[in-house]
Motif scaffolding. Structure first.
Motif, PDB file in Angstrom:
ATOM      1  N   GLU A  27       0.814  -1.222   0.000  1.00 57.40           N
ATOM      2  CA  GLU A  27       0.000   0.000   0.000  1.00 57.40           C
ATOM      3  C   GLU A  27       0.847   1.272   0.000  1.00 57.40           C
ATOM      4  OE1 GLU A  27      -4.126   1.188   1.971  1.00 57.40           O
ATOM      5  OE2 GLU A  27      -2.522   1.123   3.456  1.00 57.40           O
ATOM      6  N   GLN A  28       1.867   1.298   0.848  1.00 58.72           N
ATOM      7  CA  GLN A  28       2.665   2.520   0.963  1.00 58.72           C
ATOM      8  C   GLN A  28       3.387   2.852  -0.336  1.00 58.72           C
ATOM      9  OE1 GLN A  28       2.585   4.733   3.430  1.00 58.72           O
ATOM     10  NE2 GLN A  28       1.004   3.393   4.262  1.00 58.72           N
ATOM     11  N   GLU A  29       3.948   1.837  -0.983  1.00 58.60           N
ATOM     12  CA  GLU A  29       4.681   2.138  -2.216  1.00 58.60           C
ATOM     13  C   GLU A  29       3.732   2.444  -3.373  1.00 58.60           C
ATOM     14  OE1 GLU A  29       6.066  -2.516  -2.607  1.00 58.60           O
ATOM     15  OE2 GLU A  29       7.026  -1.080  -3.924  1.00 58.60           O
ATOM     16  N   ILE A  30       2.552   1.813  -3.409  1.00 54.26           N
ATOM     17  CA  ILE A  30       1.590   2.163  -4.466  1.00 54.26           C
ATOM     18  C   ILE A  30       1.120   3.604  -4.266  1.00 54.26           C
ATOM     19  CG2 ILE A  30      -0.654   1.656  -5.500  1.00 54.26           C
ATOM     20  CD1 ILE A  30      -0.301  -1.256  -4.801  1.00 54.26           C
ATOM     21  N   LEU A  31       0.877   3.956  -3.004  1.00 57.65           N
ATOM     22  CA  LEU A  31       0.477   5.337  -2.715  1.00 57.65           C
ATOM     23  C   LEU A  31       1.553   6.321  -3.160  1.00 57.65           C
ATOM     24  CD1 LEU A  31      -1.186   5.659   0.801  1.00 57.65           C
ATOM     25  CD2 LEU A  31      -2.018   6.563  -1.369  1.00 57.65           C
ATOM     26  N   ALA A  32       2.802   5.950  -2.903  1.00 61.24           N
ATOM     27  CA  ALA A  32       3.919   6.824  -3.304  1.00 61.24           C
ATOM     28  C   ALA A  32       3.927   7.005  -4.819  1.00 61.24           C
ATOM     29  CB  ALA A  32       5.245   6.226  -2.829  1.00 61.24           C
ATOM     30  N   VAL A  33       3.674   5.909  -5.553  1.00 58.44           N
ATOM     31  CA  VAL A  33       3.652   5.990  -7.023  1.00 58.44           C
ATOM     32  C   VAL A  33       2.477   6.841  -7.490  1.00 58.44           C
ATOM     33  CG1 VAL A  33       3.248   4.610  -9.110  1.00 58.44           C
ATOM     34  CG2 VAL A  33       4.850   3.796  -7.390  1.00 58.44           C
ATOM     35  N   LEU A  34       1.313   6.618  -6.887  1.00 61.81           N
ATOM     36  CA  LEU A  34       0.114   7.372  -7.292  1.00 61.81           C
ATOM     37  C   LEU A  34       0.299   8.864  -7.011  1.00 61.81           C
ATOM     38  CD1 LEU A  34      -2.599   4.905  -5.937  1.00 61.81           C
ATOM     39  CD2 LEU A  34      -2.216   5.471  -8.338  1.00 61.81           C
ATOM     40  N   MET A  35       0.843   9.191  -5.845  1.00 61.22           N
ATOM     41  CA  MET A  35       1.015  10.606  -5.488  1.00 61.22           C
ATOM     42  C   MET A  35       2.095  11.254  -6.358  1.00 61.22           C
ATOM     43  SD  MET A  35      -1.330  11.128  -3.278  1.00 61.22           S
ATOM     44  CE  MET A  35      -0.957  12.756  -2.616  1.00 61.22           C
ATOM     45  N   ALA A  36       3.124  10.457  -6.692  1.00 56.18           N
ATOM     46  CA  ALA A  36       4.188  11.013  -7.550  1.00 56.18           C
ATOM     47  C   ALA A  36       3.655  11.299  -8.952  1.00 56.18           C
ATOM     48  CB  ALA A  36       5.354  10.020  -7.627  1.00 56.18           C
ATOM     49  N   GLY A  37       2.675  10.515  -9.393  1.00 57.35           N
ATOM     50  CA  GLY A  37       2.129  10.703 -10.739  1.00 57.35           C
ATOM     51  C   GLY A  37       0.951  11.666 -10.785  1.00 57.35           C
ATOM     52  N   ALA A  38       0.535  12.163  -9.620  1.00 56.96           N
ATOM     53  CA  ALA A  38      -0.624  13.063  -9.591  1.00 56.96           C
ATOM     54  C   ALA A  38      -0.248  14.428 -10.165  1.00 56.96           C
ATOM     55  CB  ALA A  38      -1.114  13.215  -8.148  1.00 56.96           C
ATOM     56  N   GLY A  39      -1.175  15.015 -10.901  1.00 55.34           N
ATOM     57  CA  GLY A  39      -0.932  16.332 -11.490  1.00 55.34           C
ATOM     58  C   GLY A  39      -1.124  17.440 -10.470  1.00 55.34           C
ATOM     59  N   ASP A  40      -0.611  18.632 -10.814  1.00 53.60           N
ATOM     60  CA  ASP A  40      -0.787  19.789  -9.923  1.00 53.60           C
ATOM     61  C   ASP A  40      -2.269  20.084  -9.750  1.00 53.60           C
ATOM     62  OD1 ASP A  40       1.897  20.074  -9.581  1.00 53.60           O
ATOM     63  OD2 ASP A  40       2.136  21.492 -11.239  1.00 53.60           O
ATOM     64  N   GLY A  41      -2.671  20.222  -8.519  1.00 52.24           N
ATOM     65  CA  GLY A  41      -4.059  20.571  -8.247  1.00 52.24           C
ATOM     66  C   GLY A  41      -5.036  19.423  -8.389  1.00 52.24           C
ATOM     67  N   GLN A  42      -4.524  18.234  -8.617  1.00 51.92           N
ATOM     68  CA  GLN A  42      -5.431  17.081  -8.765  1.00 51.92           C
ATOM     69  C   GLN A  42      -6.107  16.770  -7.439  1.00 51.92           C
ATOM     70  OE1 GLN A  42      -3.685  13.613 -10.664  1.00 51.92           O
ATOM     71  NE2 GLN A  42      -5.277  12.272  -9.852  1.00 51.92           N
ATOM     72  N   GLN A  43      -7.415  16.688  -7.455  1.00 53.70           N
ATOM     73  CA  GLN A  43      -8.178  16.467  -6.220  1.00 53.70           C
ATOM     74  C   GLN A  43      -8.661  15.034  -6.084  1.00 53.70           C
ATOM     75  OE1 GLN A  43      -9.074  18.762  -3.816  1.00 53.70           O
ATOM     76  NE2 GLN A  43      -7.867  20.399  -4.732  1.00 53.70           N
ATOM     77  N   ARG A  44      -8.877  14.397  -7.233  1.00 56.51           N
ATOM     78  CA  ARG A  44      -9.477  13.056  -7.226  1.00 56.51           C
ATOM     79  C   ARG A  44      -8.677  12.121  -8.119  1.00 56.51           C
ATOM     80  NH1 ARG A  44     -14.601  13.087  -5.370  1.00 56.51           N
ATOM     81  NH2 ARG A  44     -15.463  15.139  -4.924  1.00 56.51           N
ATOM     82  N   PRO A  45      -8.746  10.817  -7.844  1.00 56.57           N
ATOM     83  CA  PRO A  45      -8.103   9.863  -8.756  1.00 56.57           C
ATOM     84  C   PRO A  45      -8.703   9.997 -10.155  1.00 56.57           C
ATOM     85  CG  PRO A  45      -8.773   8.788  -6.720  1.00 56.57           C
ATOM     86  CD  PRO A  45      -9.367  10.159  -6.684  1.00 56.57           C
ATOM     87  N   ARG A  46      -7.856   9.905 -11.168  1.00 52.52           N
ATOM     88  CA  ARG A  46      -8.376   9.949 -12.536  1.00 52.52           C
ATOM     89  C   ARG A  46      -9.235   8.704 -12.769  1.00 52.52           C
ATOM     90  NH1 ARG A  46      -2.770  10.754 -13.136  1.00 52.52           N
ATOM     91  NH2 ARG A  46      -2.210  12.958 -13.365  1.00 52.52           N
ATOM     92  N   PRO A  47     -10.259   8.815 -13.619  1.00 55.95           N
ATOM     93  CA  PRO A  47     -11.134   7.645 -13.858  1.00 55.95           C
ATOM     94  C   PRO A  47     -10.352   6.408 -14.302  1.00 55.95           C
ATOM     95  CG  PRO A  47     -12.103   9.618 -14.810  1.00 55.95           C
ATOM     96  CD  PRO A  47     -10.746  10.014 -14.331  1.00 55.95           C
ATOM     97  N   GLY A  48      -9.371   6.598 -15.191  1.00 53.65           N
ATOM     98  CA  GLY A  48      -8.573   5.464 -15.675  1.00 53.65           C
ATOM     99  C   GLY A  48      -7.780   4.815 -14.554  1.00 53.65           C
ATOM    100  N   GLU A  49      -7.250   5.662 -13.677  1.00 52.69           N
ATOM    101  CA  GLU A  49      -6.482   5.162 -12.518  1.00 52.69           C
ATOM    102  C   GLU A  49      -7.377   4.354 -11.588  1.00 52.69           C
ATOM    103  OE1 GLU A  49      -3.033   8.341 -11.241  1.00 52.69           O
ATOM    104  OE2 GLU A  49      -5.064   8.575 -10.506  1.00 52.69           O
ATOM    105  N   ALA A  50      -8.553   4.927 -11.306  1.00 55.21           N
ATOM    106  CA  ALA A  50      -9.491   4.254 -10.393  1.00 55.21           C
ATOM    107  C   ALA A  50      -9.920   2.913 -10.980  1.00 55.21           C
ATOM    108  CB  ALA A  50     -10.708   5.148 -10.158  1.00 55.21           C
ATOM    109  N   ALA A  51     -10.233   2.905 -12.284  1.00 55.01           N
ATOM    110  CA  ALA A  51     -10.661   1.652 -12.931  1.00 55.01           C
ATOM    111  C   ALA A  51      -9.537   0.629 -12.892  1.00 55.01           C
ATOM    112  CB  ALA A  51     -11.069   1.934 -14.375  1.00 55.01           C
ATOM    113  N   ASP A  52      -8.308   1.076 -13.105  1.00 52.21           N
ATOM    114  CA  ASP A  52      -7.155   0.154 -13.090  1.00 52.21           C
ATOM    115  C   ASP A  52      -6.943  -0.438 -11.695  1.00 52.21           C
ATOM    116  OD1 ASP A  52      -4.632  -0.931 -14.277  1.00 52.21           O
ATOM    117  OD2 ASP A  52      -3.759   0.325 -12.710  1.00 52.21           O
ATOM    118  N   LEU A  53      -7.083   0.398 -10.668  1.00 54.23           N
ATOM    119  CA  LEU A  53      -6.899  -0.099  -9.295  1.00 54.23           C
ATOM    120  C   LEU A  53      -7.981  -1.112  -8.934  1.00 54.23           C
ATOM    121  CD1 LEU A  53      -5.901   3.217  -7.466  1.00 54.23           C
ATOM    122  CD2 LEU A  53      -4.442   1.217  -7.809  1.00 54.23           C
TER     123      LEU A  53
END
Lengths: 193, 115
Positions: A27-53
């Motif tokens: 969980e911690q490393e996936i979170l690190a990857v997700l947060m590192a890939g998040a865009g500036d000002g992103q508030q919510r997981p992207r639909p594609g990301e959520a569907a993939d998870l």
């Protein structure tokens, strides 16, 4: 306005779909990857990301989960799923009583037993290995009794062949899970969910 | 030793992940960016897919954890190829190269006839 804490919280909600053991490990490393890939000002997981998870979480929960480096258990679990599929297709397990195989309840129960035991064996539960061997042992006794006491000649040829093939498939699975090579998998494999 | 996965076609994502690790250990986000670069942006791995693949590759003993670091209070786990992973990647690369060579050699006369 960017709120990383809110985004992380939403990611954590999605990661809750994964099995506990997987979350504990990654969980911690996936979170690190997700947060590192998040865009500036992103508030919510992207639909594609959520569907993939969600898709990955479902796959990890349902997959046999046996590594290919454990070939005996790997193939045994697949044979168990073959048994479950054959039962779902209505393949009879006793030659002289083909009609019983057509009962939805009978098919449903034996399909569920094979599917659950395949799933549990894939996760290295030793009780599932023993239960599957006992289940097949009982089926073998019933099969022999059936052949000995009911006139086998009265059974249609296709049911004799089908039940014989079915029995060979499940016996192969038992031989594989009880083999010496399978032992360490059941002793050391942590449950994944 | 080659695992059974070597006897069937390896998925492209798996091949690219192993390729990303061939030059040295990498963490999850590093693998994602490297796979994107190797495939010229064609393959964009997502976190869920990546960690399903890493879990499977670890179970098959093709990769292993190299080290762990804490960066900005977050866990960063580095993965590297095992000797079995190196063998499998080399075999798969050779297979793809052989296929590509045959395809190119057959395309040359065909393209020559067309012109």
């Amino acid at each position: 306005m960017s709120d990383p804490a809110a985004l992380e919280r939403r990611y954590r909600r999605l990661l809750a779909c994964y099995p506990r053991a997987f979350r504990h490990e990654h969980e911690q490393e996936i979170l690190a990857v997700l947060m590192a890939g998040a865009g500036d000002g992103q508030q919510r997981p992207r639909p594609g990301e959520a569907a993939d998870l969600i898709k990955s979480a479902i796959w990890i929960r349902l997959r046999p989960g046996v590594p290919r480096s454990q070939p005996t258990v790997f193939w045994a679990v697949r044979l168990m799923y073959v048994c479950a599929a054959l039962r779902l297709l209505g393949v009879p397990i006793l030659p002289a009583t083909p009609r019983s195989s057509a009962y939805p309840l009978d098919i449903g129960i034996s399909w569920a037993v094979f599917a659950v035991l395949a799933w549990a064996n894939g996760r290295g539960h030793n009780w599932a290995r023993i239960l599957f061997a006992v289940w097949v042992g009982c089926h073998t006794l019933t099969l022999f009794y059936d052949v000995a006491h009911v006139s086998a000649s009265s059974a249609p040829v296709w049911t004799v062949i089908a039940s014989g093939v079915f029995w060979l498939v499940e016996c192969s699975a038992v031989v594989l899970i009880l083999s010496k090579q399978s032992g360490p998998y059941y002793r050391h494999k942590p449950a994944q969910s | 030793m080659l695992f059974r996965i070597g006897k069937r076609t390896m998925q492209e994502a798996t091949f690219l992940i192993l390729t990303a690790l061939a030059a040295g250990s990498q963490h999850g986000y590093g693998i994602i960016t490297d796979v994107r670069a190797i495939s010229a942006g064609r393959v964009q791995l997502k976190a869920g897919t990546l960690y399903s693949a890493l879990e499977r590759l670890r179970a098959d003993k093709l990769i292993e954890v190299d080290r762990e670091e804490i960066v900005d209070s977050r866990l960063r786990r580095y993965y590297r190829l095992t000797p079995a992973g190196v063998d499998l990647l080399a075999a798969e690369a050779a297979r793809l190269q052989a296929n590509a060579h045959v395809a190119m050699s057959r395309l040359k006369p065909a393209s020559g006839m067309a012109t």
